[in-house]
Design an enzyme around this catalytic site. Sequence first.
Site, PDB file in Angstrom:
ATOM      1  CB  VAL A   1      59.188 155.555  71.162  1.00 54.91           C
ATOM      2  CG1 VAL A   1      58.077 154.520  71.135  1.00 54.91           C
ATOM      3  CG2 VAL A   1      59.453 156.016  72.589  1.00 54.91           C
ATOM      4  CB  SER A   2      58.429 154.854  66.525  1.00 56.86           C
ATOM      5  OG  SER A   2      58.096 154.261  65.293  1.00 56.86           O
ATOM      6  CB  SER A   3      63.289 155.579  63.876  1.00 55.88           C
ATOM      7  OG  SER A   3      63.697 154.227  63.739  1.00 55.88           O
TER       8      SER A   3
END
Length: 326
Positions: A97-99
């Site tokens: 979802v996020s990095s």
Amino acid sequence: MGTHALDRDLAELAASARAALVREIDVSGAWAADPVWREAFEAVPRHLFVPYYYVGVRGGYERRWGESSDPRGREKWVRGAYVDAPLATRLRDGELVSSSSQPSLMAMMLVALRVRDGDRVLEIGAGTGYNAALLAHRLGDDCVTTVDLEPEITEAARRHLAAAGYHPAVVTGDGARGVPERAPFDRIIATCTLSSVPVAWLAQCRPGARILSPLATGLIALTVRDAGHAEGRFLHTPAYFVPLRGADRHEEGFVDWGGVPSRARENELFRFLLALTRDTLAPREAYALWEREGQPRRERYGITVSEEREWAWLDDPEGPYTWPLR
């Protein structure tokens, strides 16, 4: 060893690892055209923006975090935070979802953004807040706005930024709509992949503004003429990012590779053309064009955005090879 001594040791390790990362990016030449960015990477502590992250291991992911009870675990966390690699920071049902993006790629993108002192910048995709901190270090808090759809992401980014001493505007909202209340902007940078460039961004830009965004495994750099028109070409580098949440997402289904040799299927530049023309050209048609035009590099492709339509093109926006994006 007491807590303060441990904190001191980790801080010293972080400083040493950060210096090594800066040297590594220096050697890569990522900021050769604008070495002022070196100062930002020297100053901003990446580990404060990734209090935990995930690394791939056999069978899944391993979580590394700064509050581990194992001193070796904390050391691995600090060292890993300064590896020149992307870090997975949020997973949902096994999906990224996020990095936190690869630092050398971030440096290259910030240089390609071509900021000047006093520029107002909108970042689409707050992520951990690290990129916003680099921008704020260069331009000042008041000139930087970052937006993300997920409240938990913006709340975490705000905490990370404050811990590192930065306070840009962090907004929860749909990045595809921009942040009109903070406009006008001189630069817009997206840290998530788009399927097309939202026309709403153009109206929030000053004439001559620059938009830099991942699209179709590449990076498009657009110059905004006015609220209804922007145009530009792709940079040479490949870029793979998490898709923009809130926008229409394209799910890749079955691909009919009939007539496409394996050497082309595995060629990164051919796959870029496929991604760019996915709703227009079948793989066999794309391969025929790719061979006919001498296996063109990314820099020969561009995008034109207007209020009525948006299209990608090869060599010339009014030439024979154009493909609608919306």
